[in-house]
Scaffold this motif. Structure first.
Motif, mmCIF file in Angstrom:
data_model
loop_
_atom_site.group_PDB
_atom_site.id
_atom_site.type_symbol
_atom_site.label_atom_id
_atom_site.label_comp_id
_atom_site.label_asym_id
_atom_site.label_seq_id
_atom_site.Cartn_x
_atom_site.Cartn_y
_atom_site.Cartn_z
ATOM 1 N N ALA A 185 0.801 -1.169 -0.005
ATOM 2 C CA ALA A 185 -0.156 0.064 -0.006
ATOM 3 C C ALA A 185 0.929 1.141 -0.037
ATOM 4 N N VAL A 186 0.463 2.039 -0.978
ATOM 5 C CA VAL A 186 1.571 3.488 -0.829
ATOM 6 C C VAL A 186 0.697 4.550 -0.626
ATOM 7 N N SER A 187 1.453 5.813 -0.399
ATOM 8 C CA SER A 187 0.776 6.865 -0.373
ATOM 9 C C SER A 187 1.337 7.872 -1.496
ATOM 10 N N ASP A 188 0.646 8.691 -2.038
ATOM 11 C CA ASP A 188 1.107 9.729 -2.872
ATOM 12 C C ASP A 188 0.599 11.118 -2.799
ATOM 13 N N PRO A 189 1.649 11.974 -2.697
ATOM 14 C CA PRO A 189 1.465 13.319 -2.307
ATOM 15 C C PRO A 189 0.642 13.957 -3.255
ATOM 16 N N ARG A 190 0.543 13.455 -4.387
ATOM 17 C CA ARG A 190 -0.147 14.115 -5.430
ATOM 18 C C ARG A 190 -1.773 13.905 -5.296
ATOM 19 N N VAL A 191 -2.118 12.869 -4.515
ATOM 20 C CA VAL A 191 -3.384 12.641 -4.390
ATOM 21 C C VAL A 191 -3.905 13.371 -3.102
ATOM 22 N N ARG A 192 -4.751 14.191 -3.246
ATOM 23 C CA ARG A 192 -4.881 15.040 -2.067
ATOM 24 C C ARG A 192 -6.562 15.058 -1.586
ATOM 25 N N GLY A 193 -6.779 14.814 -0.307
ATOM 26 C CA GLY A 193 -8.039 14.848 0.210
ATOM 27 C C GLY A 193 -8.293 16.072 1.087
ATOM 28 N N ILE A 194 -9.399 16.864 0.719
ATOM 29 C CA ILE A 194 -9.339 18.238 1.380
ATOM 30 C C ILE A 194 -10.439 18.196 2.309
ATOM 31 N N TYR A 195 -10.168 18.661 3.515
ATOM 32 C CA TYR A 195 -11.219 18.414 4.445
ATOM 33 C C TYR A 195 -11.019 19.577 5.414
ATOM 34 N N LYS A 196 -12.227 20.206 6.069
ATOM 35 C CA LYS A 196 -12.083 21.092 7.128
ATOM 36 C C LYS A 196 -12.143 20.572 8.338
#
Length: 332
Positions: A185-196
């Motif tokens: 399982a990898v994390s990609d800094p280009r894939v952003r989840g924006i939350y408040k």
């Protein structure tokens, strides 16, 4: 690609979320709204988007987020399942970046990185912690793979989901199941989840406790990944990132007790004791004046202590047999 939006009474945020999902630039096979027996207008809102490729999957009993997601998985047509929450915005190009990562056959799951946005747009306190957490995930991703995904936005190969346990947090389970399947399982800094930010600080504390209890529950059910003989570096990362982190509040209590006991022995231990008392004093002050009005290191220290009090609280609940499957979504 199938996008699954978890939903429990989200009539306020769901129209925006669906519109946001329809704006992604990569063509989706379908968008499924997994409704956990919502009793507001969420289901009605979802059905109004049927002509735009949005489909409702409803649990007829309230059995929790993961149960609703399981129903969506069983109904999905996509080879890749993307999970997201109703309160998380997806940048238009985000799904395309996920597809790029899945071109590597060794990748079983892809996590977004959280972008925390407070009411005034500043990153501090909780936001600083999120940035630290995302940095850790990048380090893990470059080695044996991340041990947990961002629950608000992540994707997994359907082939990894050979079984689905609704009692385990889906973001944690999908990372561990990827490793069990011989993938990473990898994390990609280009894939952003924006939350408040969560508006009520008490709700934020409850979220931390809930997240920790659910994480402990998940690891207890998938404890095999703790074996370094079978999972090597990944097992070390699970011990380090999860188990040792859950132990931090107890280590802090031990440090404080040891400092009290050793203070008469040497000036170094007296300094350590005074530094801790000063730090905790500032945190108590921040608690009474309001964390959002605290500044600089005081605000960061407040969130650090709050997080560890929540972990201690969660550990007590977990040992006492408490398990959390259903809850109401936090207001952001």
């Amino acid at each position: 690609m199938t996008l699954v939006i978890a939903c429990r009474n989200e009539e306020r945020r769901l129209p925006h979320k669906i519109e946001n999902a329809l704006q992604v630039t990569y063509p989706l096979a379908e968008i499924l709204v997994a409704s956990d027996c919502s009793d507001d207008r969420s289901d009605e809102i979802t059905l109004s988007y049927a002509d735009r490729g949005v489909r409702l999957v409803r649990s007829e009993r309230r059995m929790g987020k993961e149960h609703a997601q399981g129903l969506a998985i069983a109904s999905a047509r996509g080879e890749i399942i993307v999970f997201s929450d109703a309160g998380t915005d997806l940048p238009p190009e985000s799904i395309g970046f996920i597809v790029e990562r899945f071109r590597d056959p060794a990748v079983g799951a892809v996590s977004s990185e959280d972008l925390f946005v407070s009411a005034d747009g500043k990153v501090a306190g909780e936001g600083a912690y999120v940035k630290y957490e995302m940095w850790l995930r990048r380090l893990e991703s470059d080695r044996a793979g991340v041990v947990g995904l961002s629950g608000s936005f992540f994707a997994v190969r359907r082939s990894v989901l050979t079984s689905w346990d609704a009692s385990i947090p889906s973001d944690f389970a999908c990372a561990l199941k990827s490793v069990q399947a011989g993938l990473i399982a990898v994390s990609d800094p280009r894939v952003r989840g924006i939350y408040k930010d969560i508006k009520d600080s008490k709700k934020e504390y409850q979220r931390k406790v809930r997240t920790a209890v659910r994480g402990m529950t998940g690891l207890a059910r998938l404890a095999g990944v703790l074996s370094p003989f079978r999972y090597g570096t990944f097992a070390f990362q699970v011990w380090s990132h999860k188990v040792m982190r859950w132990m931090v509040p107890w280590f802090l209590l031990g440090l404080l007790a040891a400092s009290f006991a050793l203070a008469p022995v040497h000036g170094f231990y007296r300094f350590a004791l005074y530094a801790q008392l000063l730090g905790y004093g500032l945190v108590i002050l921040a608690h009474f004046v309001g964390a959002m009005r605290a500044i600089g290191l005081t605000r960061i220290a407040y969130y650090f202590v709050q997080a560890n009090v929540a972990l201690a609280h969660a550990a007590v609940l977990f040992v006492a047999g408490r398990r959390i499957v259903v809850w109401d979504p936090s207001v952001r």
